[in-house]
Design a protein around this motif. Structure first.
Motif, PDB file in Angstrom:
ATOM      1  N   ASP A 190      56.759  38.426  26.605  1.00 52.41           N
ATOM      2  CA  ASP A 190      56.149  38.719  25.301  1.00 52.41           C
ATOM      3  C   ASP A 190      57.142  38.548  24.149  1.00 52.41           C
ATOM      4  O   ASP A 190      56.748  38.467  22.994  1.00 52.41           O
ATOM      5  CB  ASP A 190      55.590  40.149  25.289  1.00 52.41           C
ATOM      6  N   ASN A 212      55.276  40.241  31.671  1.00 57.46           N
ATOM      7  CA  ASN A 212      55.672  41.346  30.818  1.00 57.46           C
ATOM      8  C   ASN A 212      55.750  42.542  31.754  1.00 57.46           C
ATOM      9  O   ASN A 212      54.743  42.968  32.308  1.00 57.46           O
ATOM     10  CB  ASN A 212      54.627  41.565  29.724  1.00 57.46           C
ATOM     11  N   GLY A 213      56.955  43.037  31.941  1.00 58.76           N
ATOM     12  CA  GLY A 213      57.184  44.106  32.917  1.00 58.76           C
ATOM     13  C   GLY A 213      56.319  45.333  32.721  1.00 58.76           C
ATOM     14  O   GLY A 213      56.164  46.156  33.620  1.00 58.76           O
ATOM     15  N   ARG A 214      55.746  45.460  31.517  1.00 58.53           N
ATOM     16  CA  ARG A 214      54.936  46.645  31.242  1.00 58.53           C
ATOM     17  C   ARG A 214      53.468  46.443  31.599  1.00 58.53           C
ATOM     18  O   ARG A 214      52.699  47.395  31.575  1.00 58.53           O
ATOM     19  CB  ARG A 214      55.044  47.003  29.762  1.00 58.53           C
ATOM     20  N   GLY A 238      65.068  44.621  32.588  1.00 56.36           N
ATOM     21  CA  GLY A 238      63.782  45.250  32.876  1.00 56.36           C
ATOM     22  C   GLY A 238      63.572  45.602  34.344  1.00 56.36           C
ATOM     23  O   GLY A 238      62.434  45.797  34.786  1.00 56.36           O
ATOM     24  N   LYS A 239      64.653  45.721  35.092  1.00 51.92           N
ATOM     25  CA  LYS A 239      64.539  46.030  36.527  1.00 51.92           C
ATOM     26  C   LYS A 239      63.782  47.342  36.756  1.00 51.92           C
ATOM     27  O   LYS A 239      62.847  47.396  37.549  1.00 51.92           O
ATOM     28  CB  LYS A 239      65.943  46.136  37.157  1.00 51.92           C
ATOM     29  N   SER A 240      64.215  48.400  36.054  1.00 54.50           N
ATOM     30  CA  SER A 240      63.589  49.709  36.259  1.00 54.50           C
ATOM     31  C   SER A 240      62.141  49.705  35.812  1.00 54.50           C
ATOM     32  O   SER A 240      61.274  50.309  36.469  1.00 54.50           O
ATOM     33  CB  SER A 240      64.360  50.789  35.494  1.00 54.50           C
ATOM     34  N   THR A 241      61.871  49.027  34.704  1.00 57.40           N
ATOM     35  CA  THR A 241      60.490  48.941  34.211  1.00 57.40           C
ATOM     36  C   THR A 241      59.591  48.328  35.272  1.00 57.40           C
ATOM     37  O   THR A 241      58.505  48.841  35.561  1.00 57.40           O
ATOM     38  CB  THR A 241      60.447  48.084  32.924  1.00 57.40           C
TER      39      THR A 241
HETATM   40  N1  LIG Z   1      59.007  43.799  25.229  1.00 60.12           N
HETATM   41  C1  LIG Z   1      59.306  44.054  26.506  1.00 60.12           C
HETATM   42  N2  LIG Z   1      60.179  45.023  26.797  1.00 60.12           N
HETATM   43  C2  LIG Z   1      60.472  45.270  28.073  1.00 60.12           C
HETATM   44  C3  LIG Z   1      59.898  44.514  29.130  1.00 60.12           C
HETATM   45  N3  LIG Z   1      60.403  44.985  30.294  1.00 60.12           N
HETATM   46  C4  LIG Z   1      61.265  45.960  29.977  1.00 60.12           C
HETATM   47  N4  LIG Z   1      61.311  46.142  28.633  1.00 60.12           N
HETATM   48  C5  LIG Z   1      62.157  47.083  27.887  1.00 60.12           C
HETATM   49  O1  LIG Z   1      63.505  46.650  28.024  1.00 60.12           O
HETATM   50  C6  LIG Z   1      64.387  47.769  28.070  1.00 60.12           C
HETATM   51  C7  LIG Z   1      65.233  47.723  29.331  1.00 60.12           C
HETATM   52  O2  LIG Z   1      64.380  47.904  30.450  1.00 60.12           O
HETATM   53  P1  LIG Z   1      64.890  48.584  31.808  1.00 60.12           P
HETATM   54  O3  LIG Z   1      63.754  48.563  32.751  1.00 60.12           O
HETATM   55  O4  LIG Z   1      65.540  49.876  31.525  1.00 60.12           O
HETATM   56  O5  LIG Z   1      65.996  47.520  32.237  1.00 60.12           O
HETATM   57  P2  LIG Z   1      67.005  47.597  33.463  1.00 60.12           P
HETATM   58  O6  LIG Z   1      67.163  46.205  33.954  1.00 60.12           O
HETATM   59  O7  LIG Z   1      66.558  48.618  34.446  1.00 60.12           O
HETATM   60  O8  LIG Z   1      68.326  48.063  32.726  1.00 60.12           O
HETATM   61  P3  LIG Z   1      69.627  48.768  33.386  1.00 60.12           P
HETATM   62  O9  LIG Z   1      69.159  49.922  34.193  1.00 60.12           O
HETATM   63  O10 LIG Z   1      70.428  49.135  32.176  1.00 60.12           O
HETATM   64  O11 LIG Z   1      70.329  47.733  34.196  1.00 60.12           O
HETATM   65  C8  LIG Z   1      63.483  48.999  27.977  1.00 60.12           C
HETATM   66  O12 LIG Z   1      63.441  49.405  26.630  1.00 60.12           O
HETATM   67  C9  LIG Z   1      62.137  48.482  28.429  1.00 60.12           C
HETATM   68  O13 LIG Z   1      61.061  49.218  27.885  1.00 60.12           O
HETATM   69  C10 LIG Z   1      58.963  43.473  28.792  1.00 60.12           C
HETATM   70  O14 LIG Z   1      58.434  42.740  29.627  1.00 60.12           O
HETATM   71  N5  LIG Z   1      58.728  43.293  27.464  1.00 60.12           N
END
Ligand SMILES: Nc1nc2c(ncn2[C@@H]2O[C@H](COP(=O)(O)OP(=O)(O)OP(=O)(O)O)[C@@H](O)[C@H]2O)c(=O)[nH]1
Ligand SMILES: [Mg+2]
Length: 283
Positions: free
Chosen positions: A61, A86-88, A132-135
């Motif tokens: 997105d 979109n991970g969400r 966005g791994k955790s998401t």
């Molecule tokens: N716009 C948008 N934001 C996203 C998407 N996926 C994740 N995010 C946002 O990106 C940010 C990082 O997401 P995380 O899931 O915390 O990423 P992570 O890879 O787990 O990060 P670390 O734990 O720091 O390694 C958060 O603010 C999420 O809400 C997406 O597909 N679109």
């Protein structure tokens, strides 16, 4: 320039990933769709060797739609199993699972020929920080943590999440360290929020982002900041104009350049101006 600012973490992360790889059939590599090349750590291929892989371009997105399409077909041509998400979005597993099935088909068929019963496909999510791994994991997990999958011993806190109909996902991702050998990659990683602020010069990151927008989407940039900038203009003049239109003053009538830098980075990182892909397939 090669920057490894966490050499200790690097070795530890690698060990952990290698440990987890023994338990899984397929690696789901999460990339940032805005930088499909820069968010890939080449070390991944070295660590994961010939494990089947699915490549997820997340945050679609926030990326340029045309570029995302082009990246997907390029990755397909390279024999990868790519998907943009979109991970969400709530239904992401429906997009990821078929690719995991495809990527592991040959391996499972081989096992079946040897008389080994088919079981769930076990997957591990890998990626650099902030992609966005955790998401993705939390979205897939919801309330589907597979209680039976608890592994005793060293990794007792790890759980398997039921993902889709034929898959199980490890609930803890492997965190890869971002790696870059040229400054441009560092700037792209900073613009998308993958690396901490002190590693690269923020002024250079802001100017890089600004120039990218002036080159690819000048009108939107000018409209957004209510300025009339051009790629060849003096940087200081553009800063002055943005500082003025955004009211970023350092006291008196002086422009607060640091505030302008921070504002530009914030606006690009958070997709406030538009959707951009900084790793280009063509130009
Ligand atoms: N716009 C948008 N934001 C996203 C998407 N996926 C994740 N995010 C946002 O990106 C940010 C990082 O997401 P995380 O899931 O915390 O990423 P992570 O890879 O787990 O990060 P670390 O734990 O720091 O390694 C958060 O603010 C999420 O809400 C997406 O597909 N679109
Ligand atoms: Mg995380």
């Amino acid at each position: 320039m090669s920057i490894n600012w966490f050499p200790g973490h690097m070795a530890k992360a690698r060990r952990e990933i290698e440990e987890n790889l023994k338990k899984i059939d397929v690696v789901i590599e999460i990339l940032d769709a805005r930088i499909p090349v820069s968010s890939h750590n080449p070390m991944l291929d070295d660590v994961t060797k010939d494990k089947p892989k699915v490549v997820v371009l997340n945050k679609k997105d926030m990326a340029d739609e045309r570029e995302t399409k082009a990246w997907i077909s390029q990755l397909q041509k390279e024999g990868k199993h790519p998907v943009a998400i979109n991970g969400r979005d709530s239904q992401i597993i429906r997009k990821i699972e078929p690719l995991a099935i495809e990527a592991t088909r040959e391996m499972f068929e081989k096992m079946e020929r040897k008389g080994i019963n088919r079981r769930a496909i076990r997957a591990l999510i890998l990626g650099i920080p902030n992609v966005g791994k955790s998401t993705v994991i939390n979205n897939i997990a919801k309330k589907k943590i597979a209680k039976t999958g608890n592994t005793p011993g060293v990794t007792k806190r790890q759980q398997w999440i039921k993902a889709g109909t034929r898959m199980e996902l490890l609930d803890t991702p492997g965190i890869l360290w971002p790696k870059f050998e040229d400054e441009e990659t560092g700037k792209k990683l900073s613009l998308t929020g993958a690396i901490t602020d002190r590693v690269v010069s923020l002024d250079e990151v802001a100017i890089y982002g600004m120039n990218f927008l002036l080159e690819h989407d000048k009108d939107t940039f000018n409209k957004f900041y209510n300025v009339n900038a051009d790629i060849d203009d003096d940087i200081v003049e553009i800063y002055e104009a943005i500082g003025k239109s955004r009211g970023l003053k350092a006291g008196g009538n002086e422009i607060n350049y640091e505030a302008v830098t921070n504002r530009i980075i914030y606006d690009i990182r958070n997709g406030k101006i538009g959707r951009y892909t900084f790793d280009r397939t063509v130009d």
